[in-house]
Design a protein around this motif. Structure first.
Motif, short mmCIF file in Angstrom:
data_model
loop_
_atom_site.label_atom_id
_atom_site.label_comp_id
_atom_site.label_asym_id
_atom_site.label_seq_id
_atom_site.Cartn_x
_atom_site.Cartn_y
_atom_site.Cartn_z
N ILE A 166 -0.46 3.58 -12.58
CA ILE A 166 0.09 2.57 -11.65
C ILE A 166 -0.86 1.39 -11.48
O ILE A 166 -2.06 1.50 -11.65
N TYR B 191 -12.44 -2.81 -2.25
CA TYR B 191 -12.11 -3.79 -3.28
C TYR B 191 -12.39 -5.20 -2.78
O TYR B 191 -11.95 -5.57 -1.68
N ASP C 281 3.00 1.62 -3.31
CA ASP C 281 2.20 1.89 -4.51
C ASP C 281 1.60 3.29 -4.46
O ASP C 281 1.40 3.92 -5.49
N VAL C 282 1.29 3.78 -3.27
CA VAL C 282 0.72 5.12 -3.15
C VAL C 282 1.80 6.19 -3.32
O VAL C 282 1.60 7.19 -4.02
N ARG D 167 -7.89 8.92 -2.97
CA ARG D 167 -7.68 8.80 -4.41
C ARG D 167 -9.01 9.08 -5.09
O ARG D 167 -10.06 8.67 -4.59
N TYR E 119 -11.39 6.28 -3.30
CA TYR E 119 -10.75 5.33 -2.38
C TYR E 119 -10.05 6.09 -1.26
O TYR E 119 -9.30 7.04 -1.51
N HIS F 146 -9.54 0.34 -12.72
CA HIS F 146 -8.21 -0.20 -13.07
C HIS F 146 -8.36 -1.12 -14.27
O HIS F 146 -9.32 -1.90 -14.35
N LEU G 157 0.83 -1.20 0.00
CA LEU G 157 0.00 0.00 0.00
C LEU G 157 0.87 1.25 0.00
O LEU G 157 0.72 2.13 -0.86
N HIS H 233 -11.86 5.58 -9.60
CA HIS H 233 -11.14 5.11 -10.79
C HIS H 233 -11.48 3.67 -11.13
O HIS H 233 -11.86 2.89 -10.26
N GLN I 191 -5.39 3.32 -15.53
CA GLN I 191 -6.57 3.63 -14.72
C GLN I 191 -7.36 4.71 -15.45
O GLN I 191 -6.78 5.56 -16.14
N GLY J 181 -1.08 -0.43 -8.53
CA GLY J 181 -1.65 -0.38 -7.19
C GLY J 181 -1.63 -1.74 -6.53
O GLY J 181 -1.22 -2.73 -7.13
N PRO J 182 -2.11 -1.80 -5.28
CA PRO J 182 -1.97 -3.03 -4.48
C PRO J 182 -3.11 -4.02 -4.62
O PRO J 182 -3.07 -5.09 -4.01
N TYR J 183 -4.17 -3.72 -5.40
CA TYR J 183 -5.39 -4.54 -5.30
C TYR J 183 -5.72 -5.35 -6.55
O TYR J 183 -6.85 -5.79 -6.72
#
Ligand code: MBD
Ligand code: FE
Length: 283
Positions: free
Chosen positions: A106, A165, A84-85, A220, A199, A225, A81, A223, A239, A108-110
């Motif tokens: 990006i 998510y 990636d942020v 955020r 988010y 992904h 997290l 968005h 995104q 991201g983590p999900y």
């Protein structure tokens, strides 16, 4: 997943993101990196840390507090997290220097791989009473010469109407609002889903505590992904955002680009419809 708490929290999303990252890494072979490269990059990172300490006269108390916080990020499983942020956008910026076609953003983590393949006209898996404004997202995948790409995959995932998510919030069914849509003979697709909410980084974990301590905001913009891939073409991780959406100009992850903003039209029935065409370059 080992999460038992039913309410979404830093614990649930952070630890699950670490598990997901480990699982994805085991699918890749380690790439050999020369000691020269390790030395160059790691030394540059350390130089930056040393400069910050000198320039800002960092104290022993602050150094020990930083150490404590770093330990907590690891224990909370929040490294994916946090990185990636706050870091991935620059890695993406460098990668984008050699990339043509649709702009990337990006990962991201999900992201979760291996979601079900869906036909070109598809509804993402969702709960029977999935909350949120219905959104129909249509478009075409083409190559740089304008030729349609049939059989391209749009691997799509997004947060729900509350910003959570599936796979990272224990109250959501597995696979919710995730799917791999395959384009038709003309490269076209039509995806029915619901509009995601912005988010918010969980405020109860170490990343959230840092954001609060610094007086930043944890948001955020809403968005979608996507990873768009087709054989013989370079995949694009990106995104898509929503015109007029909150946080669009102050994304905590700095991952927005003006080319990646949708401007959905409201339909007579209150639903939203938006079009976006993707352009892939040959591999
Ligand atoms: C997200 O949903 C996201 O897309 C990124 C990059 C980081 C944290 C949460
Ligand atoms: Fe996201």
């Amino acid at each position: 997943m080992t999460v038992t708490d039913q309410s979404p929290s830093a614990k649930g999303s952070g630890a699950s993101a670490t598990e997901a990252f480990r699982a994805s890494r085991s699918r890749h072979a380690d790439t050999g990196v020369s000691s020269e490269r390790v030395s160059t990059v790691v030394q540059a990172v350390l130089d930056g840390v040393h400069a910050a300490i000198r320039d800002h006269k960092v104290s022993y108390d602050e150094f020990q507090a930083a150490k404590q916080w770093l330990i907590e990020v690891g224990e909370g499983g929040e490294w994916p997290l946090f990185l990636d942020v706050f870091v991935e956008h620059t890695v993406e910026e460098v990668a984008a220097e050699s990339q043509h076609g649709t702009k990337g953003s990006i990962l991201g983590p999900y992201y979760l791989p291996d979601q079900p393949k869906l036909p070109s006209v598809a509804r993402l898996p969702m709960r029977p009473d999935e909350p949120g404004t219905p959104l129909v997202f249509t478009g075409q995948v083409r190559d740089l010469d304008g030729n349609p790409v049939a059989g391209a995959e749009l691997d799509i995932w997004h947060a729900d109407n509350d910003g959570y998510y599936s796979g990272f919030a224990p109250h959501l069914p597995d696979g919710n609002l995730r799917g791999v849509v395959v384009t038709d003979g003309e490269g076209r697709f039509e995806i029915s889903t619901v509009q995601p909410a912005p988010y918010q980084i969980p405020t109860d974990g170490p990343t959230g505590k840092l954001i609060t301590a610094a007086g930043w905001h944890p948001w955020r913009p809403a968005h979608l992904h996507l990873i768009v891939r087709a054989s013989g073409h370079r995949p694009i991780t990106t995104q898509l955002y929503f015109q007029g959406g909150e946080w669009l100009d102050s994304d905590v992850a700095k991952a927005t680009k003006p080319e990646l903003v949708l401007d959905p039209r409201e339909q007579p029935d209150g639903s939203l419809r938006s079009e976006y065409d993707f352009v892939l370059e040959r591999a």
